[in-house]
Write a protein that holds these residues in place. Structure first.
Motif, PDB file in Angstrom:
ATOM      1  N   ARG A  80       0.828  -1.192   0.000  1.00  0.00           N
ATOM      2  CA  ARG A  80       0.000   0.000   0.000  1.00  0.00           C
ATOM      3  C   ARG A  80       0.871   1.253   0.000  1.00  0.00           C
ATOM      4  NH1 ARG A  80      -3.373  -2.682  -1.487  1.00  0.00           N
ATOM      5  NH2 ARG A  80      -5.531  -2.977  -0.780  1.00  0.00           N
ATOM      6  N   PHE A  81       0.594   2.147  -0.939  1.00  0.00           N
ATOM      7  CA  PHE A  81       1.168   3.483  -0.948  1.00  0.00           C
ATOM      8  C   PHE A  81       0.122   4.420  -0.355  1.00  0.00           C
ATOM      9  CE2 PHE A  81       3.195   1.276  -4.462  1.00  0.00           C
ATOM     10  CZ  PHE A  81       4.533   1.647  -4.349  1.00  0.00           C
ATOM     11  N   ILE A  82       0.475   5.093   0.730  1.00  0.00           N
ATOM     12  CA  ILE A  82      -0.451   6.034   1.358  1.00  0.00           C
ATOM     13  C   ILE A  82      -0.113   7.432   0.869  1.00  0.00           C
ATOM     14  CG2 ILE A  82      -1.417   6.899   3.514  1.00  0.00           C
ATOM     15  CD1 ILE A  82      -1.784   3.857   2.943  1.00  0.00           C
ATOM     16  N   VAL A  83      -1.038   8.054   0.157  1.00  0.00           N
ATOM     17  CA  VAL A  83      -0.849   9.411  -0.353  1.00  0.00           C
ATOM     18  C   VAL A  83      -1.946  10.293   0.229  1.00  0.00           C
ATOM     19  CG1 VAL A  83       0.307   8.659  -2.467  1.00  0.00           C
ATOM     20  CG2 VAL A  83      -2.186   8.900  -2.450  1.00  0.00           C
ATOM     21  N   GLU A 137      -2.473  12.469  -6.498  1.00  0.00           N
ATOM     22  CA  GLU A 137      -1.294  11.617  -6.411  1.00  0.00           C
ATOM     23  C   GLU A 137      -1.623  10.171  -6.762  1.00  0.00           C
ATOM     24  OE1 GLU A 137       1.506  13.144  -2.959  1.00  0.00           O
ATOM     25  OE2 GLU A 137      -0.608  13.370  -2.429  1.00  0.00           O
ATOM     26  N   LYS A 138      -2.835   9.737  -6.457  1.00  0.00           N
ATOM     27  CA  LYS A 138      -3.229   8.383  -6.846  1.00  0.00           C
ATOM     28  C   LYS A 138      -3.138   8.216  -8.360  1.00  0.00           C
ATOM     29  CE  LYS A 138      -6.707   6.251  -5.073  1.00  0.00           C
ATOM     30  NZ  LYS A 138      -8.062   5.889  -4.598  1.00  0.00           N
ATOM     31  N   LYS A 139      -3.556   9.252  -9.092  1.00  0.00           N
ATOM     32  CA  LYS A 139      -3.495   9.194 -10.550  1.00  0.00           C
ATOM     33  C   LYS A 139      -2.081   9.421 -11.062  1.00  0.00           C
ATOM     34  CE  LYS A 139      -6.564  12.433 -11.003  1.00  0.00           C
ATOM     35  NZ  LYS A 139      -7.482  13.416 -11.623  1.00  0.00           N
ATOM     36  N   ARG A 147      -2.793  -0.177  -5.652  1.00  0.00           N
ATOM     37  CA  ARG A 147      -2.058  -0.199  -4.392  1.00  0.00           C
ATOM     38  C   ARG A 147      -2.006   1.172  -3.716  1.00  0.00           C
ATOM     39  NH1 ARG A 147       3.237  -4.039  -5.689  1.00  0.00           N
ATOM     40  NH2 ARG A 147       2.087  -5.770  -6.652  1.00  0.00           N
ATOM     41  N   PHE A 148      -2.590   2.176  -4.334  1.00  0.00           N
ATOM     42  CA  PHE A 148      -2.559   3.528  -3.777  1.00  0.00           C
ATOM     43  C   PHE A 148      -3.845   3.810  -3.012  1.00  0.00           C
ATOM     44  CE2 PHE A 148       0.756   3.762  -6.876  1.00  0.00           C
ATOM     45  CZ  PHE A 148       1.621   4.739  -6.428  1.00  0.00           C
ATOM     46  N   ASP A 149      -3.700   4.263  -1.771  1.00  0.00           N
ATOM     47  CA  ASP A 149      -4.834   4.690  -0.961  1.00  0.00           C
ATOM     48  C   ASP A 149      -4.651   6.148  -0.578  1.00  0.00           C
ATOM     49  OD1 ASP A 149      -6.028   2.233  -1.039  1.00  0.00           O
ATOM     50  OD2 ASP A 149      -5.391   1.616   0.972  1.00  0.00           O
ATOM     51  N   MET A 150      -5.700   6.925  -0.745  1.00  0.00           N
ATOM     52  CA  MET A 150      -5.672   8.318  -0.324  1.00  0.00           C
ATOM     53  C   MET A 150      -6.372   8.461   1.021  1.00  0.00           C
ATOM     54  SD  MET A 150      -7.760  11.190   0.000  1.00  0.00           S
ATOM     55  CE  MET A 150      -7.471  12.946   0.219  1.00  0.00           C
ATOM     56  N   ILE A 151      -5.692   9.067   1.969  1.00  0.00           N
ATOM     57  CA  ILE A 151      -6.339   9.478   3.211  1.00  0.00           C
ATOM     58  C   ILE A 151      -5.992  10.950   3.437  1.00  0.00           C
ATOM     59  CG2 ILE A 151      -6.262   7.173   4.234  1.00  0.00           C
ATOM     60  CD1 ILE A 151      -3.936   8.097   5.958  1.00  0.00           C
ATOM     61  N   HIS A 152      -6.852  11.659   4.136  1.00  0.00           N
ATOM     62  CA  HIS A 152      -6.545  13.052   4.442  1.00  0.00           C
ATOM     63  C   HIS A 152      -5.325  13.123   5.361  1.00  0.00           C
ATOM     64  CE1 HIS A 152     -10.703  13.934   3.052  1.00  0.00           C
ATOM     65  NE2 HIS A 152     -10.143  15.073   2.702  1.00  0.00           N
ATOM     66  N   TRP A 153      -4.524  14.129   5.129  1.00  0.00           N
ATOM     67  CA  TRP A 153      -3.390  14.389   6.019  1.00  0.00           C
ATOM     68  C   TRP A 153      -3.931  14.590   7.428  1.00  0.00           C
ATOM     69  CZ3 TRP A 153       1.896  15.355   4.532  1.00  0.00           C
ATOM     70  CH2 TRP A 153       2.728  15.733   5.600  1.00  0.00           C
ATOM     71  N   SER A 154      -3.411  13.840   8.359  1.00  0.00           N
ATOM     72  CA  SER A 154      -3.883  13.917   9.747  1.00  0.00           C
ATOM     73  C   SER A 154      -2.753  14.377  10.649  1.00  0.00           C
ATOM     74  CB  SER A 154      -4.400  12.553  10.214  1.00  0.00           C
ATOM     75  OG  SER A 154      -5.458  12.114   9.391  1.00  0.00           O
TER      76      SER A 154
END
Length: 330
Positions: free
Chosen positions: A104-107, A112-114, A126-133
């Motif tokens: 998993r790549f966390i972006v 960035e996923k694209k 393999r790319f997952d986007m989560i909000h910057w926390s």
């Protein structure tokens, strides 16, 4: 902080570049990075999951994992490669080789996923986007300001376009700007007399400057620069109104006219106009600042990141059991 709140059945071991401070003094080659990645891969021979933070340490950890022929679940957290197109062919080869077994790549943005899988040989799924926390900055509200004058500020060093900001400030002679940047982001720039700069100062001092600013500006290099999320959320958490350059990477974070004001990237005249608007309209500043703080509270708390990690662990290791403690039960 993820470990502190994650599933209590997990055992953790940490490896950091700061474990050997004397190696940090050697910049080229970056011995601390190579040694840290080697140690992580060596210790990771018995691990079920390895989490590496950032692009470079993820690449080298992956290279050493392949050398040791070990294939744990591998997460490249906070993966960010905004200047990939300028990499040498050798560096691009290292990237593809070292990251092939990343699960998993966390972006932090959908852009960035694209962007990152295209042309890089990295599978999009393999790319997952989560909000910057990020936690709210810890500081004293009664701290003495480093600068006594009224000023606006800009904080951060990666992917910044301070040249455009300086041109805008040259036409706003009655206003004062303080910039806290990196030596690289400010290199070769001549700033007007109403601009003061700090380079590579301690975090506490940067937060002091941001906290006492009237409002902040976040100028990014281009509409496609995948940087600045951490600075933006910190500014939201400080309750500061923000002007930011238009950026596809900020979709889902910045909503023009609601929680930020925006200007076209590189347009110093429009940036100057937005600065004047925000400087002269206190109700607008307050409304935008409140909206930013509410967004950060709802979408960018540390709890959301912990919940993502717990869901990942539950999926791969505790499929027949719910994750305890602070897991997201939805």
């Amino acid at each position: 902080w993820i470990a502190d709140s994650a599933d209590s059945r997990l055992d953790w071991e940490f490896v950091s570049m700061s474990d050997y401070p004397w190696l940090l003094a050697v910049r080229k080659p970056c011995l601390s990075r190579y040694f840290t990645a080697f140690r992580a891969a060596w210790k990771g021979r018995k691990a079920d999951v390895i989490v590496a933070h950032g692009e470079k340490i993820s690449i080298w950890t992956g290279i050493f994992l392949r050398f040791f022929r070990h294939r744990p679940k591998f997460i490249a957290w906070g993966f960010n490669a905004p200047t990939y197109e300028s990499y040498s062919p050798f560096r691009k080869t290292l990237l593809r080789y070292g990251l092939q077994q990343v699960d998993r790549f966390i972006v932090f943005s959908n852009m960035e996923k694209k962007l990152y899988h295209h042309g890089r040989g990295l599978p999009a799924e393999r790319f997952d986007m989560i909000h910057w926390s990020v936690a709210k900055p810890v500081f004293s509200q009664d701290s003495h300001p480093m600068d006594e004058d009224e000023y606006i500020a800009a904080i951060g060093g990666e992917g910044r376009d301070y040249a455009t900001l300086f041109r805008a400030m040259a036409s706003l002679k009655t206003l004062k700007l303080i910039v806290v940047g990196s030596s690289e982001s400010l290199a070769g720039l001549n700033h007007p007399d109403n601009v003061k700069t700090y380079q590579d100062i301690p975090y506490e001092e940067a937060i002091n400057i941001a906290n006492h600013a009237k409002f902040l500006v976040l100028p990014l290099d281009s509409q496609h620069t995948p940087c600045g999320h951490g600075s933006l959320i910190t500014q939201y958490n400080l309750g500061k109104a923000t002007i930011i350059s238009e950026s596809e990477a900020m979709n889902g974070y910045a909503f023009p006219g609601e929680n930020v004001l925006t200007y076209p990237s590189g347009d110093s005249d429009e940036l100057a106009r937005q600065i004047q608007i925000l400087d002269q309209d206190e109700p607008l500043r307050d409304r935008i600042a409140r909206a930013g703080a509410e967004f950060a509270e709802e979408f960018c708390s540390e709890e959301f990141t912990v919940n993502y990690f717990n869901r990942y662990i539950r999926q791969h290791f505790f499929a027949d059991d719910s994750v305890n403690d602070n897991a997201d039960q939805n």
